[in-house]
Design a protein around this motif. Structure first.
Motif, PDB file in Angstrom:
ATOM      1  N   ALA A  72       0.834  -1.205   0.000  1.00  8.92           N
ATOM      2  CA  ALA A  72       0.000   0.000   0.000  1.00  8.92           C
ATOM      3  C   ALA A  72       0.868   1.253   0.000  1.00  8.92           C
ATOM      4  N   ILE A  73       1.908   1.247   0.794  1.00  8.71           N
ATOM      5  CA  ILE A  73       2.817   2.402   0.829  1.00  8.71           C
ATOM      6  C   ILE A  73       3.510   2.572  -0.517  1.00  8.71           C
ATOM      7  N   ASP A  74       3.921   1.464  -1.127  1.00  8.46           N
ATOM      8  CA  ASP A  74       4.527   1.542  -2.458  1.00  8.46           C
ATOM      9  C   ASP A  74       3.569   2.190  -3.452  1.00  8.46           C
ATOM     10  N   GLU A  75       2.310   1.794  -3.388  1.00  8.13           N
ATOM     11  CA  GLU A  75       1.329   2.372  -4.311  1.00  8.13           C
ATOM     12  C   GLU A  75       1.142   3.858  -4.042  1.00  8.13           C
ATOM     13  N   LEU A  76       1.011   4.218  -2.786  1.00  9.69           N
ATOM     14  CA  LEU A  76       0.839   5.638  -2.444  1.00  9.69           C
ATOM     15  C   LEU A  76       2.056   6.450  -2.880  1.00  9.69           C
ATOM     16  N   ASP A  77       3.251   5.899  -2.711  1.00  7.90           N
ATOM     17  CA  ASP A  77       4.463   6.586  -3.152  1.00  7.90           C
ATOM     18  C   ASP A  77       4.495   6.736  -4.668  1.00  7.90           C
ATOM     19  N   ALA A  78       4.096   5.692  -5.383  1.00  8.23           N
ATOM     20  CA  ALA A  78       4.085   5.751  -6.844  1.00  8.23           C
ATOM     21  C   ALA A  78       3.093   6.794  -7.343  1.00  8.23           C
ATOM     22  N   VAL A  79       1.946   6.859  -6.707  1.00  9.96           N
ATOM     23  CA  VAL A  79       0.939   7.849  -7.102  1.00  9.96           C
ATOM     24  C   VAL A  79       1.465   9.255  -6.830  1.00  9.96           C
ATOM     25  N   ALA A  80       2.084   9.438  -5.667  1.00 13.97           N
ATOM     26  CA  ALA A  80       2.628  10.744  -5.327  1.00 13.97           C
ATOM     27  C   ALA A  80       3.740  11.136  -6.292  1.00 13.97           C
ATOM     28  N   ALA A  81       4.604  10.179  -6.659  1.00 10.97           N
ATOM     29  CA  ALA A  81       5.703  10.462  -7.582  1.00 10.97           C
ATOM     30  C   ALA A  81       5.190  10.785  -8.983  1.00 10.97           C
ATOM     31  N   ALA A  82       4.129  10.121  -9.378  1.00 18.82           N
ATOM     32  CA  ALA A  82       3.562  10.367 -10.700  1.00 18.82           C
ATOM     33  C   ALA A  82       2.851  11.708 -10.752  1.00 18.82           C
ATOM     34  N   GLY A  83       2.399  12.163  -9.584  1.00 18.90           N
ATOM     35  CA  GLY A  83       1.699  13.437  -9.540  1.00 18.90           C
ATOM     36  C   GLY A  83       0.366  13.392 -10.263  1.00 18.90           C
ATOM     37  N   ALA A  84      -0.072  12.201 -10.581  1.00 18.56           N
ATOM     38  CA  ALA A  84      -1.345  12.034 -11.284  1.00 18.56           C
ATOM     39  C   ALA A  84      -2.302  11.293 -10.385  1.00 18.56           C
ATOM     40  N   ASP A  85      -3.415  10.887 -10.963  1.00 17.32           N
ATOM     41  CA  ASP A  85      -4.397  10.166 -10.151  1.00 17.32           C
ATOM     42  C   ASP A  85      -4.001   8.720  -9.934  1.00 17.32           C
ATOM     43  N   GLY A  86      -2.986   8.254 -10.622  1.00 25.18           N
ATOM     44  CA  GLY A  86      -2.489   6.904 -10.396  1.00 25.18           C
ATOM     45  C   GLY A  86      -3.412   5.804 -10.862  1.00 25.18           C
ATOM     46  N   ALA A  87      -4.285   6.088 -11.772  1.00 25.18           N
ATOM     47  CA  ALA A  87      -5.253   5.088 -12.222  1.00 25.18           C
ATOM     48  C   ALA A  87      -4.559   3.873 -12.818  1.00 25.18           C
ATOM     49  N   ALA A  88      -3.467   4.082 -13.536  1.00 24.67           N
ATOM     50  CA  ALA A  88      -2.764   2.952 -14.140  1.00 24.67           C
ATOM     51  C   ALA A  88      -2.185   2.048 -13.063  1.00 24.67           C
ATOM     52  N   ASN A  89      -1.623   2.627 -12.017  1.00 21.63           N
ATOM     53  CA  ASN A  89      -1.064   1.835 -10.932  1.00 21.63           C
ATOM     54  C   ASN A  89      -2.152   1.061 -10.207  1.00 21.63           C
ATOM     55  N   CYS A  90      -3.271   1.718  -9.969  1.00 22.14           N
ATOM     56  CA  CYS A  90      -4.384   1.040  -9.294  1.00 22.14           C
ATOM     57  C   CYS A  90      -4.885  -0.116 -10.147  1.00 22.14           C
ATOM     58  N   ALA A  91      -4.966   0.098 -11.453  1.00 24.39           N
ATOM     59  CA  ALA A  91      -5.437  -0.962 -12.341  1.00 24.39           C
ATOM     60  C   ALA A  91      -4.461  -2.125 -12.339  1.00 24.39           C
ATOM     61  N   ALA A  92      -3.158  -1.831 -12.304  1.00 26.51           N
ATOM     62  CA  ALA A  92      -2.163  -2.902 -12.272  1.00 26.51           C
ATOM     63  C   ALA A  92      -2.260  -3.676 -10.972  1.00 26.51           C
TER      64      ALA A  92
END
Length: 178
Positions: free
Chosen positions: A152-172
């Protein structure tokens, strides 16, 4: 949800299932009422949410009922079924953290099997509030809970780093959901 909907339609069926979970006497069901057991109702709500067949507002109402069941139930089977349904909801819908936040307050009462769902559910909102819960769970004695918290922390960090809504990461990550 409107009560005049066809009970076979997704929103109408979701409404009927939510009514099952909203009852206070969840343990003692009268077989004559033909109400599904609460855990079966939660499982079916999970199927409806996974299909993505509800309008956003209806999905949010279902989530509210599921969260209330998780935080007010002592029945572990019902809690797990509700948490599983919530994991489907956060994959298919943009559920606000505020609707899921009561689960964060219930982590002390959840057993590891149920608790393992929480980091995924909360982090899928991409809300910074989910990070504090995940960080606390990194210290949990159960390895699966710690692993889910780290993911979960990895996902939150990836979303924060992307600066986007992170939809691709959530889908993955959805492929890893329960």
């Amino acid at each position: 949800m409107a009560t005049s909907r066809d009970p076979r339609a997704p929103a109408g069926r979701a409404e009927a299932l939510c009514a099952t979970l909203d009852h206070k006497d969840l343990v003692g069901r009268d077989a004559a009422t033909q109400s599904p057991r609460p855990d079966a109702a939660a499982d079916e709500l999970g199927d409806v949410l996974e299909a993505g067949s509800l309008e956003q507002a209806d999905a949010e109402r279902v989530v509210t009922v599921l969260v209330r069941a998780v935080t007010s139930q002592c029945d572990r089977v019902v809690q797990e079924a509700c948490l599983n349904a919530l994991s489907h909801a956060v994959v298919r819908y943009r559920i606000p953290y505020a609707l899921l936040e009561p689960i964060a307050g219930a982590t002390a009462e959840l057993r590891p099997r149920e608790l393992a769902y929480v980091p995924f559910i909360l982090s899928a909102t991409h809300d910074p509030g989910a990070r504090a819960v995940a960080e606390r769970l990194l210290l949990h004695p159960d390895a699966e809970v710690r692993a889910e918290a780290a993911q979960a922390i990895d996902e939150l960090d990836a979303v924060a780093a992307a600066g986007a809504d992170g939809a691709a990461n959530c889908a993955a990550r959805a492929g890893n959901s329960r």
